[in-house]
Design an enzyme around this catalytic site. Structure first.
Site, PDB file in Angstrom:
ATOM      1  N   ASP A 263     -51.301  59.788  18.207  1.00  0.00           N
ATOM      2  CA  ASP A 263     -49.683  59.523  17.320  1.00  0.00           C
ATOM      3  C   ASP A 263     -50.156  58.219  16.785  1.00  0.00           C
ATOM      4  O   ASP A 263     -49.687  57.917  15.217  1.00  0.00           O
ATOM      5  CB  ASP A 263     -48.119  59.953  17.365  1.00  0.00           C
ATOM      6  CG  ASP A 263     -48.506  60.974  17.519  1.00  0.00           C
ATOM      7  OD1 ASP A 263     -49.071  62.057  17.223  1.00  0.00           O
ATOM      8  OD2 ASP A 263     -47.446  61.774  17.931  1.00  0.00           O
ATOM      9  N   CYS A 264     -49.844  57.086  17.441  1.00  0.00           N
ATOM     10  CA  CYS A 264     -50.502  55.623  16.797  1.00  0.00           C
ATOM     11  C   CYS A 264     -51.879  54.971  16.344  1.00  0.00           C
ATOM     12  O   CYS A 264     -51.709  54.426  15.441  1.00  0.00           O
ATOM     13  CB  CYS A 264     -49.359  54.955  17.476  1.00  0.00           C
ATOM     14  SG  CYS A 264     -49.959  54.978  19.084  1.00  0.00           S
ATOM     15  N   TYR A 265     -52.725  56.270  17.239  1.00  0.00           N
ATOM     16  CA  TYR A 265     -54.170  55.796  17.019  1.00  0.00           C
ATOM     17  C   TYR A 265     -54.824  57.377  16.371  1.00  0.00           C
ATOM     18  O   TYR A 265     -55.583  57.755  17.436  1.00  0.00           O
ATOM     19  CB  TYR A 265     -54.617  55.029  18.257  1.00  0.00           C
ATOM     20  CG  TYR A 265     -53.771  53.862  18.248  1.00  0.00           C
ATOM     21  CD1 TYR A 265     -54.501  52.225  17.739  1.00  0.00           C
ATOM     22  CD2 TYR A 265     -53.105  53.353  19.057  1.00  0.00           C
ATOM     23  CE1 TYR A 265     -53.921  51.424  18.364  1.00  0.00           C
ATOM     24  CE2 TYR A 265     -52.728  52.314  19.875  1.00  0.00           C
ATOM     25  CZ  TYR A 265     -53.791  51.562  19.376  1.00  0.00           C
ATOM     26  OH  TYR A 265     -52.330  50.145  19.632  1.00  0.00           O
TER      27      TYR A 265
END
Length: 395
Positions: A140-142
Site C-alpha cells: 500500500d505504501c510502495y
C-alpha cells in the site's frame, strides 16, 4: 614524544615535515632512527592492488510513485536489495548477468560477462550513466511494481564504499606445481612452476609499517580511492596471531581492516574495475595511510626493508584449504623478478602496481603539506587476539 594534535597544528600552519615511506627508509639508512625522528613528523604509506572484498552502498532516492525494491540490476550486475526500499549493496565481484537473464534484454556485447560490480562502481565514480532495472514488492505504501532508467553519481543520494576486507598485512605467493594452467585470484598460474604471482608492495604496504597496529586503529583517517576515508572496523579474516619474525612482521596473511569512504569524492584514477580470466572481477584500489611518528619506536617499525619481510610460496595445484608450501621468499627476491624453487628459477610478477602505489603515497604527502588532509587519533584499537577459524571448525 609527539601527539597527533601537535602534528595537526603543524599541518595547519604548514610547518609539518612529511615524507613517503620510501623516503623515510632511505633517511634511516643514511642518518639513523633518532635523527630521522627529529626531522620527520608524518610518513605516508600507499598501495594500489586488487581488493576484491569491496563494495558500494547506494541509496537511489524514492521514485514517484515509490517502489520497494526486491530485485535490482545495475548495468546487468545484480545488487542486494534486502535493506530499505531503495537501499542497494553492490559487491565488487558480482558478475554481470547480461546474456544469462532474459529480463535484462538481448543483443548485448559478448564481453559484458567479464564485467562485474567493480566496473559499475568505477563507471559511477567516473560520472557515467549506468542503466538500472528494478522489480518491486507492491504494498500500500510502495505501489510501484517496476522501475527502469539510468542513474549517475549525481542523481543518487548516498554512494559510499564499505569494504569488509582490505589491506592484507602480508599475503601469499602463488605457484602451480601441476600440469595445467590454473586461473586464480592472482591471475593465471602456469604449470610446472612456470611463474609465481604475489599481491603486495612489500615494505611500502601500510600495515607492514605498523606491524602490531600500535598507531593504526578504528577511526584512523586514510586516503581511499582519491578521497578521505576511515578504518571502520577490523577486516574479515583478521588474523593478527599469524607467526611473526623478530621485526614483528608476519610470515603470511595476518591483520586486515574494513574501510569506508564517500565514493562521490573519489576518482576513477584510484578506483578501477579489473577482470581475472576464468576467475572474475575485482577492484583495483588506491589506499594510503599516514603514520604519525609519535616515537622512535614507530620510526624503527617504518624502517623495515624488503629483504626482512617474507611471504609463503603456496602450490595452488593442490585443491585444498591448506596447501603445501615451498617455503618463504623475501620481498627483495620477489621484486627482483625471479625466485628459486627447489633449484628451479621461476619468473615472478605482482598484481599490485609499485608505480601507482608510490603515486598514492606521494599524493597523500602533498595533501598533508597543502593542509588539505589532517590526521586522526584512533578511537579504539583493532583486535590483536583473533584466531582464524576455518569453515570446518579447524584452526
Amino acid at each position: 614524544m609527539r601527539t597527533v594534535a601537535q602534528i595537526n597544528e603543524k599541518i595547519a600552519d604548514r610547518t609539518v615535515k612529511v615524507c613517503t615511506i620510501e623516503e623515510l627508509k632511505s633517511k634511516v639508512k643514511k642518518q639513523g632512527i633518532s635523527k630521522t625522528y627529529q626531522e620527520i613528523d608524518v610518513v605516508c604509506t600507499g598501495t594500489f592492488e586488487p581488493m576484491e572484498s569491496s563494495g558500494a552502498i547506494i541509496n537511489l532516492g524514492h521514485t514517484d510513485p515509490p517502489i520497494k525494491i526486491r530485485q535490482c540490476w545495475l548495468d546487468g550486475v545484480p545488487t542486494y536489495a534486502g535493506f530499505g526500499a531503495v537501499d542497494l549493496c553492490l559487491g565488487a565481484t558480482v558478475p554481470s548477468e547480461y546474456g544469462s537473464n532474459k529480463e535484462l534484454g538481448d543483443n548485448v556485447p559478448s564481453n559484458l560477462p567479464e564485467r562485474g560490480g567493480a566496473h559499475v562502481i568505477e563507471d559511477l565514480i567516473a560520472g557515467k550513466a549506468v542503466p538500472i532495472k528494478a522489480v518491486g514488492q507492491v504494498t500500500d505504501c510502495y505501489p510501484r511494481a517496476s522501475f527502469e532508467s539510468t542513474i549517475t553519481m549525481d542523481s543518487i543520494n548516498q554512494f559510499y564504499l564499505y569494504n569488509p576486507r582490505n589491506l592484507y598485512q602480508n599475503f601469499i605467493v602463488g605457484v602451480n606445481g601441476g600440469d595445467r594452467t590454473l586461473y586464480t585470484y592472482l591471475g593465471p598460474l602456469l604449470p610446472r612452476l612456470g611463474n609465481a604471482v604475489y599481491s603486495s608492495v612489500g615494505a611500502m604496504s601500510p600495515l607492514l609499517n605498523d606491524p602490531d597496529l600500535e598507531v593504526v586503529g578504528i577511526g584512523t583517517k586514510i586516503f581511499l580511492g582519491g578521497a578521505e576515508g576511515y578504518i571502520a572496523w577490523e577486516g574479515t579474516q583478521n588474523f593478527p596471531l599469524q607467526k611473526r619474525r623478530e621485526n614483528r612482521t608476519p610470515i603470511g596473511p595476518a591483520s586486515t581492516v574494513a574501510l569506508v569512504g564517500d565514493a562521490k569524492q573519489m576518482s576513477h584514477e584510484w578506483v578501477r574495475g579489473c577482470y581475472f580470466k576464468n576467475y572474475g572481477s575485482s577492484l583495483m584500489l588506491g589506499v594510503g595511510i599516514p603514520i604519525p611518528l609519535l616515537s622512535e619506536k614507530i620510526v624503527a617499525n617504518c624502517a623495515v626493508d624488503d629483504k626482512d619481510i617474507v611471504a609463503p610460496v603456496m602450490d595452488f595445484s593442490i585443491p585444498r584449504r591448506v596447501r603445501p608450501s615451498f617455503g618463504l621468499a623475501s620481498y627483495a627476491h620477489l621484486k627482483s623478478g625471479k625466485i628459486k624453487i627447489e633449484g628451479q628459477v621461476v619468473r615472478v610478477a605482482s598484481v599490485a602496481s609499485l608505480y601507482l602505489s608510490r603515486q598514492v603515497a606521494q599524493t597523500l604527502k602533498q595533501r598533508i603539506l597543502d593542509a588539505e588532509f589532517t590526521l586522526t587519533q584512533a578511537v579504539a584499537s583493532l583486535p590483536c587476539d583473533r584466531t582464524f577459524i576455518a569453515q570446518d571448525g579447524a584452526i
